[in-house]
Design an enzyme around this catalytic site. Structure first.
Site, PDB file in Angstrom:
ATOM      1  N   HIS A 248      -8.405   2.578   2.231  1.00 56.69           N
ATOM      2  CA  HIS A 248      -7.923   3.112   0.430  1.00 56.69           C
ATOM      3  C   HIS A 248      -8.618   4.391   0.151  1.00 56.69           C
ATOM      4  O   HIS A 248      -9.385   4.126   0.000  1.00 56.69           O
ATOM      5  CB  HIS A 248      -7.386   1.777  -0.535  1.00 56.69           C
ATOM      6  CG  HIS A 248      -6.552   2.343  -1.393  1.00 56.69           C
ATOM      7  ND1 HIS A 248      -7.337   1.643  -2.985  1.00 56.69           N
ATOM      8  CD2 HIS A 248      -5.864   3.226  -2.028  1.00 56.69           C
ATOM      9  CE1 HIS A 248      -6.343   3.058  -4.000  1.00 56.69           C
ATOM     10  NE2 HIS A 248      -5.721   3.110  -3.399  1.00 56.69           N
TER      11      HIS A 248
ATOM     12  N   GLU B 251     -12.053   2.090   0.088  1.00 54.07           N
ATOM     13  CA  GLU B 251     -11.871   0.848   0.332  1.00 54.07           C
ATOM     14  C   GLU B 251     -11.242   0.829   1.719  1.00 54.07           C
ATOM     15  O   GLU B 251     -10.302   0.908   1.732  1.00 54.07           O
ATOM     16  CB  GLU B 251     -11.095   0.201  -0.569  1.00 54.07           C
ATOM     17  CG  GLU B 251     -11.637   0.187  -1.808  1.00 54.07           C
ATOM     18  CD  GLU B 251     -10.788  -0.484  -2.767  1.00 54.07           C
ATOM     19  OE1 GLU B 251     -11.012  -1.432  -3.890  1.00 54.07           O
ATOM     20  OE2 GLU B 251      -9.069   0.172  -3.569  1.00 54.07           O
TER      21      GLU B 251
ATOM     22  N   ASN C 111      -8.267  -0.819  -7.951  1.00 58.43           N
ATOM     23  CA  ASN C 111      -6.991  -0.731  -9.041  1.00 58.43           C
ATOM     24  C   ASN C 111      -6.702  -1.725 -10.171  1.00 58.43           C
ATOM     25  O   ASN C 111      -6.472  -2.093 -10.748  1.00 58.43           O
ATOM     26  CB  ASN C 111      -5.307  -0.637  -7.953  1.00 58.43           C
ATOM     27  CG  ASN C 111      -5.352   0.363  -7.720  1.00 58.43           C
ATOM     28  OD1 ASN C 111      -6.065   1.656  -8.022  1.00 58.43           O
ATOM     29  ND2 ASN C 111      -4.789   0.841  -6.454  1.00 58.43           N
TER      30      ASN C 111
END
Length: 736
Positions: free
Chosen positions: A470, A482, A520
């Site tokens: 990510h 990530e 997130n």
């Protein structure tokens, strides 16, 4: 250094474990080589001082010696700075002050040496390394991309403590020195030469020869200049002559103070001390300046801000040395990328320019490929324009990047990163196609911000080679990645994905395969709460300013506009479904989306993007104005009712609470990873060290108390998690 260059006729080499080696050439120029045993780069330690002083004493015993050249024994590094652990080991302000005084004493010996001393710089010359070079009578550096010069101490909440605050302003002028020291920015060779930080910048093969020539030229004329160690300069420009006056200095430092306050909001004490110390030296002389510098260094070394910033430095350094797995990574030579959009182009760019890897992009049409190619071409062209890159080097780097509308050229890809739309069916289709068109060992990495990796891997015949990567936008600027393995991902795949991230210049944290992953997941409640504040009638810019004043680089609503309201809210239903109603978004977000407001990308969001003339200035930056029609849409009459500190508390407490939940659930492996992820991924205030260090600073009992109070006022989304309650009851901390 090549043996032929040294032409050594006499050697006074120390034992093998010595940091310094001294040799004398046929032409009676001494060469001191710095090479810290067992380390990739040279860093200065307190125990080196006596060794260095003895080396200078030995040099003085050489009959007919014309001077000294100081070089590094490392292939790509001069001196990367002081050993930060040495500073961290200081228990008191007095110990840290004494450490600075030791460095000042050593460099004073260099500055006052009766013969010319020239620094021959190749590679990183930072912090204490540059302070050492500034104490020399001349500095020559290599014209090499690896060569960087700077005083980055401010980024660790410190100031240069070994004379840098006093020597640099006298060498290049107050204004230029303030810019370097207050920002911590690093200079390339040509920049350093233009500013006067170095006397010459030459090709690496002749670096030593040129340094030797400077020694010889200065042999008979340096005596009058050796006392301060400051090279003779051209007459000051009119602007610098003006700054030599009391009035000029007063105006300069007042402006610098205002600019510093606007940027730091008072959260960082180092810039103010830098200003005070430099001014003291200019107005009261070098000796007083050195004393003020050492004293300020001691105070800053003990400050909470510096402790937090140093903790981030240690954490990121440790991550660089970890593979994220119990196995070693596979070799990576070629990378495939699916999707030529903004993310795909960004991933391709860092892969080829930083990782020096061959990249093959696939898109459904030529337009997407051209877009990706243009993305990198534009970035490289900007570097060419800035004279940081040659046109030939741009062409060479661009040759690493090619595109295709089919899978030709993918057969040798070691890892393929998909950056297509957030659609599970599409991503599964990509997995199947990659397995058909690549070699059996190829890893499939999905750049997804919300979809579970195990769901993507369900269709794979080699699920152990499926993983998530990510990235954050813009890819070339955001430092975090990530790495998301699912339950069946192999250790080798994890290690290889982490290795790729490192090659791309990223800091990688391995996180769990659950909705929102880590970044997130902790960001969503923070942004949601800002939305609830809007729903209560708080002005949008008031909310954003409250969080900027707290220490975030951008407010939560402004951030939503920047990333795209549609993109930023897409994950919310997934989080609600898997983790509960505490992630439910305020009603305003639905209304905004239904009005086709996507933020900056379509020019319609919470802020106005049409009338540039109505932009105004605050905090030293040009700021957007809120789109007044948003309040009509939401049927809100904005009025300030909540204090900025209370707005910040509501948003931040939810983030802290969710971060602890992530740790309890194993989404992150440690508080360290959680702090790195928050600071590098969403800009959590670095001076607080990250969510977990901030909880330790406040006390877990205090955090629980605040959450309980907010729970009574605003509902169960503020209910403290079990792990936090347990921490409070047992009076534990995340860090010792």
């Amino acid at each position: 250094m090549a043996q032929a260059e040294q032409e050594t006729v006499m050697s006074m080499a120390q034992p093998k474990q010595s940091v310094f080696d001294f040799s004398v050439r046929d032409d009676k120029v001494g060469v001191i080589t710095i090479d810290v045993p067992g380390e990739k780069v040279n860093t200065l330690k307190a125990e080196f001082v006596e060794q260095f002083l003895k080396m200078f004493e030995k040099a003085q015993q050489v009959s007919g010696l014309k001077g000294l050249v100081i070089v590094s024994g490392k292939p790509d590094s001069f001196i990367a700075g002081a050993d930060i652990s040495m500073i961290a080991a200081c228990q008191t302000q007095e110990e840290a002050t004494a450490l600075a005084e030791k460095g000042q004493k050593l460099f004073a010996q260099i500055a006052n040496y009766p013969l010319p001393v020239v620094a021959a710089i190749h590679g990183a010359c930072l912090g204490g390394g540059l302070e050492l070079a500034l104490a020399c009578h001349a500095r020559i550096c290599s014209l090499d991309d690896k060569t960087r010069l700077g005083l980055p101490e401010v980024q660790l909440g410190l100031l240069p403590g070994s004379g840098g605050t006093q020597r640099l302003p006298r060498l290049i002028g107050v204004s230029a020195a303030l810019d370097m020291i207050l920002t911590g920015r690093q200079l390339r060779a040509k920049q350093a030469q233009r500013l006067g930080v170095v006397d010459d910048a030459v090709p690496l093969p002749i670096l030593l020869d040129v340094a030797v020539q400077y020694v010889k030229k200065g042999h008979d004329v340096k005596k009058g200049n050796a006392k301060t160690g400051i090279a003779k300069r051209k007459p000051l420009a009119w602007s610098q002559r003006m700054l030599a006056s009391a009035l000029g200095r007063s105006l300069l430092f007042r402006a610098a103070h205002q600019k510093t306050q606007a940027k730091t909001h008072g959260h960082y004490p180092a810039p103010e001390k830098i200003l005070n110390v430099i001014r003291t030296g200019l107005e009261k002389g070098l000796d007083k300046g050195f004393q003020a510098e050492a004293r300020a260094f001691g105070e800053l070394a003990m400050s909470q801000e510096s402790v937090a910033l140093r903790s981030l430095f240690f954490a990121s350094t440790a991550l660089k040395n970890e593979t994220g797995s119990s196995e070693q990574p596979a070799e990576i030579k070629q990378v495939g990328i699916l999707g030529g959009g903004l993310m795909g182009g960004g991933i391709a760019n860092v892969t080829m320019t930083r990782g020096n890897l061959t990249v093959r992009i696939k898109d459904i049409n030529e337009k997407g490929i051209n877009q990706a190619l243009k993305y990198t071409w534009d970035i490289l062209s900007k570097r060419v324009k800035q004279r940081r890159l040659k046109s030939s080097e741009r062409s060479q780097q661009m040759s690493l990047l090619t595109g295709t509308t089919d899978y030709s050229g993918f057969k040798q890809a070691d890892i393929v990163v998909e950056a297509v739309f957030e659609d599970l069916v599409l991503k599964r289709k990509m997995v199947s196609e990659i397995e058909e068109n690549t070699k059996p060992e190829t890893i499939f990495a999905s750049n997804t911000s919300s979809l579970p990796i195990h769901k993507i891997a369900e269709v794979a015949t080699r699920p152990e080679q499926v993983i998530g990567l990510h990235y954050f936008s813009p890819v070339d600027k955001m430092p975090l990645v990530e790495v998301i393995p699912h339950a069946g991902t192999s250790e080798k795949t994890i290690a290889t994905a982490v290795a790729l991230a490192k090659k791309q210049g990223k800091t990688a944290i391995v996180v769990g395969d659950k909705a929102g992953f880590y970044v997130n997941r902790i960001l969503t409640p923070y942004i949601n709460e800002a939305g609830y504040c809007v729903l209560e009638g708080e002005p949008i810019d008031h909310i954003d300013k409250a969080l900027v004043n707290f220490g975030f680089p951008i407010g939560p609503i402004n951030l939503l506009d920047e990333v795209g309201i549609d993109v930023g809210t897409k994950i919310i239903p997934i989080l609600v479904e898997q983790l509960g109603n505490r992630f439910a978004a305020p009603e305003i977000l639905d209304a905004v989306l239904k009005d086709d407001r996507k933020g900056k990308k379509n020019g319609r969001g919470f802020y106005s993007y049409t009338n540039k003339k109505r932009s105004f200035w605050f905090f030293g930056k040009k700021s957007k104005e809120v789109d007044a029609s948003i309040y009509t849409l939401l049927k809100i009459k904005p009025a300030i009712k909540i204090l900025p500190a209370d707005i910040a508390r509501r948003c931040v407490m939810l983030m802290l609470n969710e971060a602890v939940r992530c740790l309890d659930e194993g989404i992150i492996r440690s508080p360290r990873d959680g702090d790195i992820g928050a600071v590098f991924g969403i800009g959590f205030p670095p001076f607080l060290g990250g969510p977990f260090r901030y909880i330790d600073k406040l006390g877990s009992d205090k955090v629980v108390e605040i959450l309980r109070r907010l729970e009574q006022q605003h509902g169960e989304r503020f209910t403290p998690c079990a792990g936090l309650i347990q921490m409070a009851e047992q009076k534990k901390t995340f860090y010792s």
